[in-house]
Write a protein that holds these residues in place. Structure first.
Motif, short mmCIF file in Angstrom:
data_model
loop_
_atom_site.label_atom_id
_atom_site.label_comp_id
_atom_site.label_asym_id
_atom_site.label_seq_id
_atom_site.Cartn_x
_atom_site.Cartn_y
_atom_site.Cartn_z
N ALA A 82 9.91 -7.90 -9.38
CA ALA A 82 9.19 -6.66 -9.06
C ALA A 82 9.77 -5.48 -9.84
N THR A 83 9.05 -4.35 -9.84
CA THR A 83 9.56 -3.18 -10.56
C THR A 83 9.70 -1.96 -9.63
N HIS A 84 9.21 -2.06 -8.41
CA HIS A 84 9.22 -0.91 -7.51
C HIS A 84 10.61 -0.69 -6.88
N PRO A 85 10.83 0.46 -6.24
CA PRO A 85 12.11 0.73 -5.60
C PRO A 85 12.42 -0.30 -4.51
N ARG A 86 13.58 -0.93 -4.60
CA ARG A 86 13.95 -1.97 -3.63
C ARG A 86 15.45 -2.20 -3.71
N CYS A 87 16.00 -2.71 -2.65
CA CYS A 87 17.43 -2.99 -2.68
C CYS A 87 17.73 -4.12 -1.71
N VAL A 88 18.96 -4.59 -1.77
CA VAL A 88 19.35 -5.67 -0.86
C VAL A 88 20.75 -5.37 -0.32
N ALA A 89 20.91 -5.60 0.97
CA ALA A 89 22.23 -5.49 1.60
C ALA A 89 22.79 -6.91 1.70
N ILE A 90 24.04 -7.06 1.31
CA ILE A 90 24.65 -8.39 1.31
C ILE A 90 25.96 -8.33 2.09
N SER A 91 26.16 -9.31 2.95
CA SER A 91 27.39 -9.33 3.73
C SER A 91 28.54 -9.80 2.84
N ARG B 226 0.83 -1.21 0.00
CA ARG B 226 0.00 0.00 0.00
C ARG B 226 0.86 1.26 0.00
N SER B 227 2.04 1.18 -0.57
CA SER B 227 2.92 2.34 -0.59
C SER B 227 3.15 2.81 -2.02
N SER B 228 3.35 4.11 -2.18
CA SER B 228 3.69 4.66 -3.49
C SER B 228 5.18 4.44 -3.73
N PRO B 229 5.60 4.51 -5.00
CA PRO B 229 7.04 4.38 -5.29
C PRO B 229 7.88 5.38 -4.49
N VAL C 198 15.10 -5.07 1.16
CA VAL C 198 14.29 -3.93 1.55
C VAL C 198 13.17 -3.76 0.52
N ASN C 199 11.94 -3.78 1.01
CA ASN C 199 10.74 -3.70 0.18
C ASN C 199 10.43 -4.97 -0.59
N GLU C 200 10.64 -6.09 0.06
CA GLU C 200 10.06 -7.32 -0.48
C GLU C 200 8.59 -7.28 -0.03
N GLU C 201 7.98 -8.37 0.38
CA GLU C 201 6.59 -8.27 0.84
C GLU C 201 6.50 -7.40 2.10
N ASP C 202 7.54 -7.45 2.92
CA ASP C 202 7.64 -6.58 4.09
C ASP C 202 8.79 -5.60 3.88
N HIS C 203 8.81 -4.53 4.67
CA HIS C 203 9.88 -3.55 4.51
C HIS C 203 11.25 -4.21 4.60
N LEU C 204 11.39 -5.13 5.58
CA LEU C 204 12.66 -5.81 5.76
C LEU C 204 12.46 -7.32 5.79
N ARG C 205 13.30 -8.00 5.03
CA ARG C 205 13.41 -9.44 5.15
C ARG C 205 14.87 -9.74 5.44
N LEU C 206 15.14 -10.10 6.69
CA LEU C 206 16.50 -10.42 7.12
C LEU C 206 16.72 -11.90 6.90
N ARG D 108 27.46 -4.63 1.41
CA ARG D 108 27.38 -4.22 0.02
C ARG D 108 25.90 -4.02 -0.32
N TRP D 109 25.57 -2.84 -0.81
CA TRP D 109 24.19 -2.57 -1.19
C TRP D 109 24.03 -2.77 -2.69
N VAL D 110 23.01 -3.49 -3.09
CA VAL D 110 22.70 -3.62 -4.51
C VAL D 110 21.32 -3.01 -4.74
N ASN D 111 21.26 -2.05 -5.64
CA ASN D 111 19.98 -1.46 -6.02
C ASN D 111 19.32 -2.41 -7.01
N VAL D 112 18.38 -3.19 -6.53
CA VAL D 112 17.81 -4.26 -7.35
C VAL D 112 16.92 -3.70 -8.45
N GLN D 113 16.43 -2.49 -8.24
CA GLN D 113 15.57 -1.87 -9.26
C GLN D 113 16.37 -1.53 -10.51
N THR D 114 17.62 -1.15 -10.34
CA THR D 114 18.38 -0.67 -11.50
C THR D 114 19.47 -1.63 -11.96
#
Ligand SMILES: [Zn+2]
Ligand SMILES: [Zn+2]
Lengths: 186, 371
Positions: B118-127, B60-63, B136-144, B90-96
């Protein structure tokens, strides 16, 4: 969708769809006018408490209009949309649709009804306060249904005195409610 | 992995501060060869679902709001306390990021299939060791999520709780006194924890006991899925088993029951079937595993499903000590490297639309398992 108050031009924080004599109408109120109308609002950005609406309804007595479509004031979710997507829209939905969700949660969680386990560090005290608040709310609802308005008013004052959670100190309702207030999002 | 690594990396997180926490148990066998229960368990995983206060859930969030969530999480501190990000983030911008890199992260189990698509703004932090990721922004804001070879759920969950506590110091989680951590789907509400293991059950397949396994899983309220989480048809007899409920029992109880009781039973069941097959018909077993090794050593065109099928058979032969010149860790690694995005990256190509990668896959495997 940004609504303005029906009585002044400030942003509305209370949204309700009412049905009266078969006609649908929408009510949008700012914090000030909502308080005047008997809605209890948390001090900051919280949602309307359901008990406030109950009081208002009781006061309006026999001619009280019936609610038609309940809609989450934070994310706009309705129960129909929630069922269709299978997803809850925001933390406030859990409060707004508490009755409907409790059945769904029990079904998907093999009958479990309450969380056991980890919690945010600052939540412990608020979990206790929440229990008190829940009890007061329940008593208030009972008082209203018995039409004991004197007792209801006193319980409402106690609830208010308990202090509404603010977004920086609360875990309990801050967590589940601070995102409300008509699209007030950082 | 190197290109994805360069594409969106940010400075490593600040060095671990002294949080006074007890030392966490080490994770064993990072290449998978000598991890506990490695003979029957490919990998194990713990994940937590969390949402932030002050934002609607992702659905229910806008981009713009989702971009805001990304920003908020990226400016939070993820490391510290042995939480998995101590070596840097390491952050990966999954959208781009390029589609091939997105798919590669999925093949490495660092992001989910819906997160790839997905196509919305999202990213992943990887150790840095790729055991830990935060979507970040999978079904929930955070999936650890934390991943380790073999069965290491206790060690993983201890780390996971350290990470969760460390994140909680800079981000406020949505929490309800009755329902616990609030999630978009009610199947995750409460603890938000999902523990899972990828089991390798070839012997149970050979003795036709898989149906009983499925039934047992169902009775124990476990979810059972195939190799990449889709369907129940499983490639190579790999099955992912996970807990299905998250409310009403503590994280500790869920992990203990799963790792201490349920999984060892599945493993023992598979091991008993393996022993029975060795006693009953060793020649047939040897024929099956060495024939598979023969295919891998001599093939010239190798499709993905064939590769998984034969690697799985070789894996059984290695686990039972029948095949001695191929290490288990190599088989585990090949199970990753034969997948399309990994293969495309290794052969410096893009992901072809229906491009035939069978020759490249055959070459890769042939050279790796050369006798
Ligand atoms: Zn007004
Ligand atoms: Zn909502």
């Amino acid at each position: 969708m940004q609504h303005h108050c029906d009585r002044c031009n400030n942003p509305a924080v209370v949204h309700e769809t009412l049905v009266h004599d078969g006609k649908k109408s929408e009510v949008h109120l700012c914090a000030e006018h909502a308080a005047e109308g008997g809605y209890i609002l948390p001090t900051q950005g919280g949602p309307t408490l359901i008990v406030g609406k109950l009081l208002e309804k009781a006061a309006a007595a026999a001619s009280a209009p019936q609610r038609a479509v309940k809609c989450c004031p934070s994310c706009g979710m309705t129960m129909a949309a929630l069922r269709e997507s299978g997803l809850v829209g925001c933390a406030l939905c859990y409060r707004q649709f508490e009755e409907e969700l409790s059945g769904l949660i029990q079904r998907t969680q093999e009958g479990a009804t309450a969380h056991v386990g980890r919690h945010p560090a600052h939540a412990a005290e608020l979990i206790d306060r929440a229990a008190v608040r829940n009890r007061l709310s329940r008593d208030l609802r009972e008082a209203v249904s018995r039409e004991d308005y004197e007792r209801a008013a006193r319980l409402r004052d106690e609830l208010l005195a308990l202090g509404e959670p603010t977004s920086d100190s609360a875990a309990e309702e801050a967590s589940s409610e601070s995102s409300s207030g008509g699209g007030r999002h950082a | 992995m190197s290109d994805a690594r360069d594409a969106n990396s940010s400075a490593a997180g600040s060095p671990a501060n002294n949080t006074g926490q007890a030392e966490l148990p080490p994770l064993l066998g990072l290449d998978g060869g000598d991890a506990p229960f490695a003979d029957c368990v490919l990998s194990s995983r713990v994940r937590l679902a969390r949402n932030l206060v002050g934002f609607n859930f992702v659905n229910r969030s806008s981009p713009e709001q989702l971009a805001d969530v990304v920003h908020r999480v990226q400016s939070a501190r993820l490391g510290g306390g042995g939480s998995g990000f101590d070596g840097g983030v390491r952050w990966v911008n999954v959208q781009t990021t390029a589609p091939v890199d997105r798919l590669m992260l999925f093949e490495r189990n660092l992001i989910s299939r819906p997160f790839v698509e997905a196509t919305h703004p999202r990213c992943v932090a990887i150790s840095s060791d790729e055991t830990t990721s935060v979507m970040v922004n999978e079904e929930d804001h955070l999936r650890l999520q934390m991943l380790a070879p073999g069965l290491q759920l206790r060690a993983l969950s201890a780390r996971m709780f350290a990470l969760d506590s460390s994140i909680e110091r800079s981000l406020e989680y949505a929490f309800h006194p009755r329902y616990g951590y609030l999630t978009a789907c009610t199947t995750n509400v409460g603890t938000g924890i999902r523990v899972s293991a990828m089991l390798h059950l070839p012997a149970l397949h050979m003795v036709q006991e898989l149906e009983r396994v499925q039934r047992a899983a169902k009775e124990l309220h476990l979810a059972i899925r195939g190799f990449h989480g889709e369907g129940t048809e499983s490639l190579g007899d790999f099955f992912q088993i996970s807990n299905q409920t998250t409310l009403g029992r503590s994280e500790h109880d869920i992990v203990e029951q799963f790792a201490g009781s349920i999984l060892p039973q599945f493993v023992e069941y598979e091991r008993a079937a393996r022993r029975a097959i060795m006693e009953r018909d060793l020649a047939a077993l040897d024929d099956r595993v060495f024939r598979a090794l023969g295919v891998l050593r001599s093939c010239r065109l190798l499709a993905l499903d064939e590769a998984i099928k034969f690697l799985a058979r070789v894996r059984l032969g290695v686990a039972l000590g029948r095949i001695t010149d191929v290490p288990l860790s190599l088989v585990n690694r090949l199970l990753l490297e034969v997948q399309p995005a990994h293969l495309a990256r290794a052969s410096n190509g893009e992901l072809g639309n229906g491009r035939d990668d069978r020759a490249a896959r055959a070459r890769l495997v042939r050279e790796a398992v050369r006798g």
